[in-house]
Write an enzyme that holds these catalytic residues in place. Structure first.
Site, PDB file in Angstrom:
ATOM      1  N   GLY A  46       0.257  -1.349  -0.192  1.00 14.98           N
ATOM      2  CA  GLY A  46       0.196  -0.040  -0.106  1.00 14.98           C
ATOM      3  C   GLY A  46       0.859   1.693   0.349  1.00 14.98           C
ATOM      4  O   GLY A  46       2.004   1.426   0.396  1.00 14.98           O
ATOM      5  N   GLN A  51       3.206  10.356   1.339  1.00  7.67           N
ATOM      6  CA  GLN A  51       3.962   9.778   1.518  1.00  7.67           C
ATOM      7  C   GLN A  51       5.587   9.718   0.598  1.00  7.67           C
ATOM      8  O   GLN A  51       6.381   9.212   0.748  1.00  7.67           O
ATOM      9  CB  GLN A  51       3.909   7.681   1.838  1.00  7.67           C
ATOM     10  CG  GLN A  51       3.258   7.193   2.738  1.00  7.67           C
ATOM     11  CD  GLN A  51       3.394   5.649   2.959  1.00  7.67           C
ATOM     12  OE1 GLN A  51       2.893   5.850   2.447  1.00  7.67           O
ATOM     13  NE2 GLN A  51       4.611   5.093   3.619  1.00  7.67           N
ATOM     14  N   CYS A  94       5.827  -0.284   7.419  1.00  4.58           N
ATOM     15  CA  CYS A  94       5.677   1.188   7.166  1.00  4.58           C
ATOM     16  C   CYS A  94       6.835   1.523   6.446  1.00  4.58           C
ATOM     17  O   CYS A  94       8.009   1.468   6.558  1.00  4.58           O
ATOM     18  CB  CYS A  94       5.340   2.042   7.850  1.00  4.58           C
ATOM     19  SG  CYS A  94       4.843   3.827   6.846  1.00  4.58           S
ATOM     20  N   LEU A  95       6.708   2.044   5.019  1.00  6.86           N
ATOM     21  CA  LEU A  95       7.902   2.233   3.986  1.00  6.86           C
ATOM     22  C   LEU A  95       8.868   3.313   4.713  1.00  6.86           C
ATOM     23  O   LEU A  95       9.909   3.710   4.506  1.00  6.86           O
ATOM     24  CB  LEU A  95       7.000   2.121   2.578  1.00  6.86           C
ATOM     25  CG  LEU A  95       6.351   0.953   2.136  1.00  6.86           C
ATOM     26  CD1 LEU A  95       6.042   1.076   0.898  1.00  6.86           C
ATOM     27  CD2 LEU A  95       7.853   0.109   2.153  1.00  6.86           C
ATOM     28  N   HIS A 136      -4.848   1.274   7.711  1.00  6.05           N
ATOM     29  CA  HIS A 136      -3.510   1.773   7.479  1.00  6.05           C
ATOM     30  C   HIS A 136      -3.054   2.762   6.935  1.00  6.05           C
ATOM     31  O   HIS A 136      -2.512   4.434   7.391  1.00  6.05           O
ATOM     32  CB  HIS A 136      -2.494   0.542   7.496  1.00  6.05           C
ATOM     33  CG  HIS A 136      -0.573   1.133   7.765  1.00  6.05           C
ATOM     34  ND1 HIS A 136       0.212   0.801   8.460  1.00  6.05           N
ATOM     35  CD2 HIS A 136      -0.333   2.192   6.583  1.00  6.05           C
ATOM     36  CE1 HIS A 136       1.237   1.181   8.500  1.00  6.05           C
ATOM     37  NE2 HIS A 136       0.865   1.643   6.636  1.00  6.05           N
ATOM     38  N   GLU A 137      -3.022   2.728   5.897  1.00  2.00           N
ATOM     39  CA  GLU A 137      -2.845   4.155   4.968  1.00  2.00           C
ATOM     40  C   GLU A 137      -4.335   5.000   5.063  1.00  2.00           C
ATOM     41  O   GLU A 137      -3.396   6.223   5.116  1.00  2.00           O
ATOM     42  CB  GLU A 137      -3.043   3.708   3.441  1.00  2.00           C
ATOM     43  CG  GLU A 137      -2.273   1.852   2.725  1.00  2.00           C
ATOM     44  CD  GLU A 137      -1.339   2.493   2.775  1.00  2.00           C
ATOM     45  OE1 GLU A 137      -1.057   3.156   3.014  1.00  2.00           O
ATOM     46  OE2 GLU A 137      -0.245   1.630   3.286  1.00  2.00           O
ATOM     47  N   HIS A 140      -2.607   7.174   7.388  1.00  4.93           N
ATOM     48  CA  HIS A 140      -1.483   8.279   6.463  1.00  4.93           C
ATOM     49  C   HIS A 140      -2.158   9.617   6.496  1.00  4.93           C
ATOM     50  O   HIS A 140      -1.610  10.842   6.132  1.00  4.93           O
ATOM     51  CB  HIS A 140      -1.314   7.891   5.537  1.00  4.93           C
ATOM     52  CG  HIS A 140      -0.033   6.856   6.243  1.00  4.93           C
ATOM     53  ND1 HIS A 140       1.293   7.142   6.980  1.00  4.93           N
ATOM     54  CD2 HIS A 140       0.257   5.149   5.605  1.00  4.93           C
ATOM     55  CE1 HIS A 140       2.273   6.461   6.432  1.00  4.93           C
ATOM     56  NE2 HIS A 140       1.770   4.929   5.898  1.00  4.93           N
TER      57      HIS A 140
HETATM   58  O1  K1U Z   1       3.665   2.553   4.349  1.00  7.86           O
HETATM   59  C1  K1U Z   1       3.283   2.125   3.717  1.00  7.86           C
HETATM   60  O2  K1U Z   1       2.086   2.083   4.460  1.00  7.86           O
HETATM   61  C2  K1U Z   1       2.739   0.646   3.341  1.00  7.86           C
HETATM   62  C3  K1U Z   1       2.828  -0.638   3.957  1.00  7.86           C
HETATM   63  C4  K1U Z   1       1.639  -0.938   3.859  1.00  7.86           C
HETATM   64  C5  K1U Z   1       1.309  -2.515   4.974  1.00  7.86           C
HETATM   65  C6  K1U Z   1       1.851  -3.290   5.431  1.00  7.86           C
HETATM   66  C7  K1U Z   1       1.151  -4.165   6.554  1.00  7.86           C
HETATM   67  C8  K1U Z   1       0.592  -3.799   7.276  1.00  7.86           C
HETATM   68  C9  K1U Z   1      -0.331  -3.029   7.088  1.00  7.86           C
HETATM   69  C10 K1U Z   1      -0.224  -1.545   6.528  1.00  7.86           C
HETATM   70  C11 K1U Z   1       3.468  -1.794   3.505  1.00  7.86           C
HETATM   71  O3  K1U Z   1       3.393  -2.093   2.013  1.00  7.86           O
HETATM   72  S1  K1U Z   1       4.685  -2.211   4.525  1.00  7.86           S
HETATM   73  C12 K1U Z   1       5.905  -3.694   3.468  1.00  7.86           C
HETATM   74  C13 K1U Z   1       4.827  -4.777   3.413  1.00  7.86           C
HETATM   75  O4  K1U Z   1       4.291  -5.020   4.280  1.00  7.86           O
HETATM   76  C14 K1U Z   1       5.141  -5.886   2.361  1.00  7.86           C
HETATM   77  C15 K1U Z   1       6.468  -6.211   1.259  1.00  7.86           C
HETATM   78  C16 K1U Z   1       6.740  -6.738   0.178  1.00  7.86           C
HETATM   79  C17 K1U Z   1       5.823  -8.510   0.886  1.00  7.86           C
HETATM   80  C18 K1U Z   1       4.600  -8.096   1.361  1.00  7.86           C
HETATM   81  C19 K1U Z   1       4.861  -6.997   2.292  1.00  7.86           C
HETATM   82 ZN    ZN Z   2       2.298   3.195   6.112  1.00 13.06          ZN
END
Ligand code: K1U
Ligand code: ZN
Length: 168
Positions: A46, A51, A94-95, A136-137, A140
């Site tokens: 997401g 971001q 979270c990225l 989560h998004e 943000h």
């Molecule tokens: O930063 C963000 O908002 C993105 C975040 C979204 C998220 C992840 C987990 C739970 C809630 C929201 C991410 O994508 S973190 C990376 C991640 O979860 C992932 C990356 C590659 C493969 C699978 C998962």
């Molecule tokens: Zn995030």
């Protein structure tokens, strides 16, 4: 399409409440295309526009996680219209807070409405990872990070760790 830089904590824009979108036009679709490419590159499931430094109420998502065909989704001006009493824990990341993961408890199911890539109104119900990710998004869009749901000690430690790791 372009891969944009993802802001990390403690960047002040991540605390800003994002502005509603007036019109879903080609300029907004170009932004959503860039967001999607940035999200796939990271990689993530997401991404909210803020971001990448654009405080508009726009989210992209793909929860297929590389299994088969890509399933990109776009949410413009999303609103949660109902949330279940039942909650579920999930180990979130979270990225914008790289390499930090912790369990967050959120409603297990939500109903939402939003405009899609074409600007058409959509109403649907989310559960599982879709419910986790959309909440989560949407945090943000309100300037809230998942670490804001943790204790002050854990949050401050997370920010210090990211600051140290991202220092030039
Ligand atoms: O930063 C963000 O908002 C993105 C975040 C979204 C998220 C992840 C987990 C739970 C809630 C929201 C991410 O994508 S973190 C990376 C991640 O979860 C992932 C990356 C590659 C493969 C699978 C998962
Ligand atoms: Zn995030």
């Amino acid at each position: 399409m372009a891969i944009r830089d993802i802001l990390t904590v403690p960047h002040p824009l991540l605390k800003k409440v994002s502005e509603p979108v007036e019109t879903v036009d080609d300029e907004l679709r170009a932004l959503m295309d860039d967001m999607l490419e940035t999200m796939y590159d990271a990689p993530g499931i997401g991404l909210a526009a803020v971001q990448i430094g654009v405080p508009k109420r726009v989210i992209v998502m793909d929860i297929s996680r590389g299994e088969g065909e890509r399933e990109p989704r776009y949410f413009v001006n999303p609103e949660i219209t109902w949330a279940s009493e039942e909650t579920q824990p999930y180990e979130e990341g979270c990225l914008s807070v790289p390499d930090i993961y912790d369990e967050i408890e959120r409603p297990a199911r939500v109903k939402l409405r939003y405009l899609n890539y074409q600007g058409e109104p959509v109403e649907e119900e989310a559960e599982g990872i879709f419910a986790v990710c959309i909440q989560h998004e949407m945090d943000h869009l309100e300037g809230v990070l998942f670490i804001d749901h943790l204790s002050r000690l854990k949050r401050e430690r997370a920010v210090q760790k990211v600051k140290k790791a991202t220092a030039a």
